[in-house]
Design a protein around this motif. Sequence first.
Motif, mmCIF file in Angstrom:
data_model
loop_
_atom_site.group_PDB
_atom_site.id
_atom_site.type_symbol
_atom_site.label_atom_id
_atom_site.label_comp_id
_atom_site.label_asym_id
_atom_site.label_seq_id
_atom_site.Cartn_x
_atom_site.Cartn_y
_atom_site.Cartn_z
ATOM 1 N N VAL A 1 -22.924 0.632 47.995
ATOM 2 C CA VAL A 1 -22.773 1.916 47.510
ATOM 3 C C VAL A 1 -22.005 2.665 46.037
ATOM 4 C CG1 VAL A 1 -22.988 3.956 47.705
ATOM 5 C CG2 VAL A 1 -24.130 2.912 49.256
ATOM 6 N N ILE A 2 -20.924 1.937 46.529
ATOM 7 C CA ILE A 2 -19.710 2.346 45.585
ATOM 8 C C ILE A 2 -19.241 1.153 44.308
ATOM 9 C CG2 ILE A 2 -16.917 1.514 45.270
ATOM 10 C CD1 ILE A 2 -16.986 3.093 48.500
ATOM 11 N N SER A 3 -19.853 0.009 45.134
ATOM 12 C CA SER A 3 -20.030 -0.465 43.425
ATOM 13 C C SER A 3 -21.647 -0.193 42.662
ATOM 14 C CB SER A 3 -19.672 -2.496 43.862
ATOM 15 O OG SER A 3 -21.202 -2.187 44.915
ATOM 16 N N PHE A 4 -22.310 -0.250 43.290
ATOM 17 C CA PHE A 4 -23.465 0.363 42.420
ATOM 18 C C PHE A 4 -23.012 1.825 41.773
ATOM 19 C CE2 PHE A 4 -28.418 -0.942 41.827
ATOM 20 C CZ PHE A 4 -28.912 0.186 41.533
ATOM 21 N N ALA A 5 -22.339 2.470 42.250
ATOM 22 C CA ALA A 5 -22.338 3.995 41.523
ATOM 23 C C ALA A 5 -21.635 3.502 40.176
ATOM 24 C CB ALA A 5 -21.661 4.599 42.258
ATOM 25 N N TRP A 6 -20.503 2.421 40.584
ATOM 26 C CA TRP A 6 -19.389 2.439 39.551
ATOM 27 C C TRP A 6 -20.034 1.747 38.670
ATOM 28 C CZ3 TRP A 6 -14.837 4.356 38.569
ATOM 29 C CH2 TRP A 6 -14.093 3.603 37.885
ATOM 30 N N TYR A 7 -20.903 0.911 38.874
ATOM 31 C CA TYR A 7 -21.948 -0.784 37.818
ATOM 32 C C TYR A 7 -22.452 1.480 36.896
ATOM 33 C CZ TYR A 7 -25.696 -3.037 36.063
ATOM 34 O OH TYR A 7 -26.998 -3.213 35.405
ATOM 35 N N GLY A 8 -23.497 2.167 37.687
ATOM 36 C CA GLY A 8 -24.626 3.257 37.148
ATOM 37 C C GLY A 8 -22.929 3.662 35.788
ATOM 38 N N LEU A 9 -21.995 3.941 36.534
ATOM 39 C CA LEU A 9 -20.529 4.702 35.764
ATOM 40 C C LEU A 9 -20.375 4.031 34.445
ATOM 41 C CD1 LEU A 9 -19.044 6.539 38.416
ATOM 42 C CD2 LEU A 9 -20.738 7.504 36.636
ATOM 43 N N SER A 10 -20.339 2.477 34.048
ATOM 44 C CA SER A 10 -20.378 2.111 32.978
ATOM 45 C C SER A 10 -21.515 1.816 31.651
ATOM 46 C CB SER A 10 -20.363 0.337 33.233
ATOM 47 O OG SER A 10 -21.733 0.120 33.530
ATOM 48 N N TYR A 11 -22.348 3.015 32.198
ATOM 49 C CA TYR A 11 -23.636 3.338 30.927
ATOM 50 C C TYR A 11 -22.932 4.441 30.367
ATOM 51 C CZ TYR A 11 -25.990 -1.290 32.050
ATOM 52 O OH TYR A 11 -26.973 -1.885 32.757
ATOM 53 N N ILE A 12 -22.548 5.061 30.893
ATOM 54 C CA ILE A 12 -21.912 6.823 30.514
ATOM 55 C C ILE A 12 -21.006 6.380 29.634
ATOM 56 C CG2 ILE A 12 -22.081 8.839 30.937
ATOM 57 C CD1 ILE A 12 -23.126 8.869 34.186
ATOM 58 N N PRO A 13 -20.280 6.891 28.792
ATOM 59 C CA PRO A 13 -18.986 6.463 27.763
ATOM 60 C C PRO A 13 -17.814 7.330 28.925
ATOM 61 C CG PRO A 13 -20.869 7.345 26.102
ATOM 62 C CD PRO A 13 -21.135 7.239 27.772
ATOM 63 N N PHE A 14 -17.372 7.170 29.050
ATOM 64 C CA PHE A 14 -15.750 7.728 29.382
ATOM 65 C C PHE A 14 -16.186 8.075 31.030
ATOM 66 C CE2 PHE A 14 -15.479 8.397 25.313
ATOM 67 C CZ PHE A 14 -14.394 7.562 24.330
ATOM 68 N N ALA A 15 -16.642 7.933 31.365
ATOM 69 C CA ALA A 15 -17.040 8.332 33.185
ATOM 70 C C ALA A 15 -16.447 7.783 33.755
ATOM 71 C CB ALA A 15 -18.875 8.098 33.518
ATOM 72 N N ARG A 16 -15.974 6.369 33.785
ATOM 73 C CA ARG A 16 -15.313 5.535 34.702
ATOM 74 C C ARG A 16 -13.583 5.957 34.422
ATOM 75 N NH1 ARG A 16 -16.687 -0.662 35.330
ATOM 76 N NH2 ARG A 16 -17.280 -0.844 33.504
ATOM 77 N N ASP A 17 -13.104 6.241 33.478
ATOM 78 C CA ASP A 17 -11.770 6.822 32.832
ATOM 79 C C ASP A 17 -12.091 8.638 33.869
ATOM 80 O OD1 ASP A 17 -11.077 4.857 32.244
ATOM 81 O OD2 ASP A 17 -12.133 5.830 29.793
ATOM 82 N N ALA A 18 -12.852 9.147 33.795
ATOM 83 C CA ALA A 18 -12.949 10.620 33.959
ATOM 84 C C ALA A 18 -12.642 10.387 35.704
ATOM 85 C CB ALA A 18 -14.579 11.368 33.790
ATOM 86 N N VAL A 19 -13.563 9.564 36.159
ATOM 87 C CA VAL A 19 -13.463 9.614 37.769
ATOM 88 C C VAL A 19 -11.877 8.836 38.395
ATOM 89 C CG1 VAL A 19 -14.172 7.985 39.606
ATOM 90 C CG2 VAL A 19 -16.358 8.852 38.172
#
Length: 161
Positions: free
Chosen positions: A134-152
Amino acid sequence: MDKLKKVLSGQDGNDDTNVLEAANRASTLSWSTRIKGFAVCFVIGGVCAVLGVCLLFLPKIGLILFIVFYTFGNICTLASTMFLLGPLKQLKTMCEKTRAFATILMLLFLALTLCAAFWWKNFWLALVFCILQVISFAWYGLSYIPFARDAVLKLFALCIK
Protein backbone atom coordinates in the motif's frame (compact mmCIF):
# COMPACT_ATOMS: atom_id res chain seq x y z
CA MET A 1 2.54 -14.98 -50.60
CA ASP A 2 4.98 -12.49 -49.07
CA LYS A 3 4.93 -14.42 -45.80
CA LEU A 4 5.76 -17.63 -47.63
CA LYS A 5 8.69 -15.91 -49.36
CA LYS A 6 9.98 -14.58 -46.03
CA VAL A 7 9.73 -17.99 -44.38
CA LEU A 8 11.44 -19.77 -47.26
CA SER A 9 14.22 -17.20 -47.39
CA GLY A 10 14.84 -17.44 -43.65
CA GLN A 11 13.28 -14.10 -42.82
CA ASP A 12 10.28 -15.39 -40.91
CA GLY A 13 9.45 -12.13 -39.20
CA ASN A 14 12.50 -11.91 -36.95
CA ASP A 15 13.04 -8.22 -37.51
CA ASP A 16 15.09 -6.09 -35.18
CA THR A 17 11.99 -5.33 -33.11
CA ASN A 18 11.61 -6.42 -29.55
CA VAL A 19 8.57 -7.75 -27.75
CA LEU A 20 7.57 -4.38 -26.30
CA GLU A 21 7.53 -2.69 -29.69
CA ALA A 22 5.45 -5.54 -31.12
CA ALA A 23 2.98 -5.20 -28.24
CA ASN A 24 2.82 -1.46 -28.74
CA ARG A 25 2.09 -1.87 -32.46
CA ALA A 26 -0.58 -4.43 -31.66
CA SER A 27 -2.34 -2.04 -29.28
CA THR A 28 -4.06 0.08 -31.89
CA LEU A 29 -7.25 0.65 -29.95
CA SER A 30 -9.51 3.61 -30.52
CA TRP A 31 -9.64 6.29 -27.84
CA SER A 32 -13.13 5.25 -26.71
CA THR A 33 -12.03 1.62 -26.42
CA ARG A 34 -9.00 2.69 -24.40
CA ILE A 35 -11.21 4.69 -22.03
CA LYS A 36 -13.59 1.75 -21.64
CA GLY A 37 -10.72 -0.67 -20.99
CA PHE A 38 -9.22 1.72 -18.45
CA ALA A 39 -12.56 2.15 -16.69
CA VAL A 40 -13.30 -1.60 -16.59
CA CYS A 41 -9.84 -2.50 -15.22
CA PHE A 42 -9.89 0.36 -12.74
CA VAL A 43 -13.36 -0.56 -11.46
CA ILE A 44 -12.42 -4.25 -11.19
CA GLY A 45 -9.33 -3.23 -9.23
CA GLY A 46 -11.36 -1.03 -6.90
CA VAL A 47 -14.04 -3.67 -6.38
CA CYS A 48 -11.40 -6.30 -5.62
CA ALA A 49 -9.71 -4.02 -3.07
CA VAL A 50 -13.00 -3.19 -1.34
CA LEU A 51 -14.08 -6.83 -1.45
CA GLY A 52 -10.76 -7.81 0.09
CA VAL A 53 -11.29 -5.37 2.96
CA CYS A 54 -14.81 -6.71 3.51
CA LEU A 55 -13.56 -10.30 3.55
CA LEU A 56 -10.80 -9.45 6.02
CA PHE A 57 -13.11 -10.07 8.96
CA LEU A 58 -14.05 -13.63 8.05
CA PRO A 59 -12.66 -16.14 10.54
CA LYS A 60 -9.66 -18.26 9.47
CA ILE A 61 -9.61 -17.41 5.73
CA GLY A 62 -10.32 -13.69 5.91
CA LEU A 63 -6.70 -12.57 5.94
CA ILE A 64 -5.71 -14.69 2.95
CA LEU A 65 -8.77 -13.54 0.97
CA PHE A 66 -7.94 -9.94 1.80
CA ILE A 67 -4.35 -10.37 0.61
CA VAL A 68 -5.37 -12.09 -2.63
CA PHE A 69 -8.16 -9.67 -3.53
CA TYR A 70 -6.21 -6.58 -2.54
CA THR A 71 -3.13 -7.64 -4.50
CA PHE A 72 -5.21 -8.60 -7.55
CA GLY A 73 -6.96 -5.23 -7.26
CA ASN A 74 -3.63 -3.41 -7.32
CA ILE A 75 -2.52 -5.40 -10.36
CA CYS A 76 -5.76 -4.53 -12.19
CA THR A 77 -5.45 -0.87 -11.26
CA LEU A 78 -1.88 -0.79 -12.50
CA ALA A 79 -2.85 -2.58 -15.72
CA SER A 80 -5.68 -0.11 -16.32
CA THR A 81 -3.24 2.67 -17.11
CA MET A 82 -1.77 0.56 -19.91
CA PHE A 83 -5.02 1.12 -21.80
CA LEU A 84 -4.50 4.87 -21.71
CA LEU A 85 -0.82 5.03 -22.57
CA GLY A 86 -0.20 1.74 -24.30
CA PRO A 87 2.04 -0.98 -22.88
CA LEU A 88 5.37 0.32 -24.20
CA LYS A 89 4.88 3.89 -23.05
CA GLN A 90 3.54 2.72 -19.69
CA LEU A 91 6.60 0.53 -19.09
CA LYS A 92 8.93 3.33 -20.18
CA THR A 93 7.12 5.71 -17.84
CA MET A 94 7.34 3.24 -14.97
CA CYS A 95 11.11 2.90 -15.50
CA GLU A 96 11.89 6.62 -15.68
CA LYS A 97 14.58 7.82 -13.29
CA THR A 98 12.11 9.56 -10.99
CA ARG A 99 9.95 6.50 -10.37
CA ALA A 100 12.09 3.45 -11.13
CA PHE A 101 12.82 2.76 -7.46
CA ALA A 102 9.13 3.14 -6.53
CA THR A 103 8.17 0.80 -9.38
CA ILE A 104 10.67 -1.84 -8.25
CA LEU A 105 9.45 -1.65 -4.66
CA MET A 106 5.81 -1.81 -5.68
CA LEU A 107 6.30 -4.86 -7.91
CA LEU A 108 8.57 -6.50 -5.33
CA PHE A 109 5.99 -6.12 -2.56
CA LEU A 110 3.23 -7.38 -4.86
CA ALA A 111 5.27 -10.54 -5.48
CA LEU A 112 6.39 -10.93 -1.86
CA THR A 113 2.82 -10.59 -0.61
CA LEU A 114 1.69 -13.46 -2.79
CA CYS A 115 4.78 -15.55 -1.95
CA ALA A 116 4.25 -15.06 1.78
CA ALA A 117 0.59 -15.99 1.50
CA PHE A 118 0.83 -19.04 -0.77
CA TRP A 119 4.38 -20.33 -0.82
CA TRP A 120 5.65 -19.61 2.70
CA LYS A 121 2.14 -19.69 4.25
CA ASN A 122 3.11 -16.97 6.73
CA PHE A 123 0.02 -14.80 6.96
CA TRP A 124 1.47 -12.16 9.28
CA LEU A 125 4.42 -11.66 6.95
CA ALA A 126 1.95 -11.43 4.08
CA LEU A 127 0.07 -8.74 5.98
CA VAL A 128 3.30 -6.79 6.53
CA PHE A 129 4.10 -7.06 2.81
CA CYS A 130 0.55 -5.97 2.00
CA ILE A 131 0.98 -2.85 4.15
CA LEU A 132 4.30 -2.16 2.42
CA GLN A 133 2.51 -2.73 -0.89
CA VAL A 134 0.00 0.00 0.00
CA ILE A 135 2.76 2.43 0.95
CA SER A 136 4.84 1.69 -2.15
CA PHE A 137 1.78 1.96 -4.43
CA ALA A 138 0.96 5.35 -2.90
CA TRP A 139 4.58 6.50 -3.30
CA TYR A 140 4.52 5.33 -6.92
CA GLY A 141 1.26 7.20 -7.53
CA LEU A 142 2.67 10.37 -5.99
CA SER A 143 5.54 10.25 -8.49
CA TYR A 144 3.11 11.32 -11.22
CA ILE A 145 2.17 14.53 -9.37
CA PRO A 146 4.85 17.24 -9.57
CA PHE A 147 6.43 18.01 -6.17
CA ALA A 148 3.97 15.70 -4.35
CA ARG A 149 6.67 13.45 -2.91
CA ASP A 150 8.63 16.47 -1.69
CA ALA A 151 5.50 17.79 0.02
CA VAL A 152 4.85 14.44 1.72
CA LEU A 153 8.45 14.24 2.94
CA LYS A 154 8.24 17.78 4.34
CA LEU A 155 4.95 16.91 6.05
CA PHE A 156 6.50 13.87 7.71
CA ALA A 157 9.54 15.94 8.72
CA LEU A 158 7.22 18.44 10.40
CA CYS A 159 5.37 15.65 12.20
CA ILE A 160 8.58 14.15 13.54
CA LYS A 161 9.85 17.45 14.99
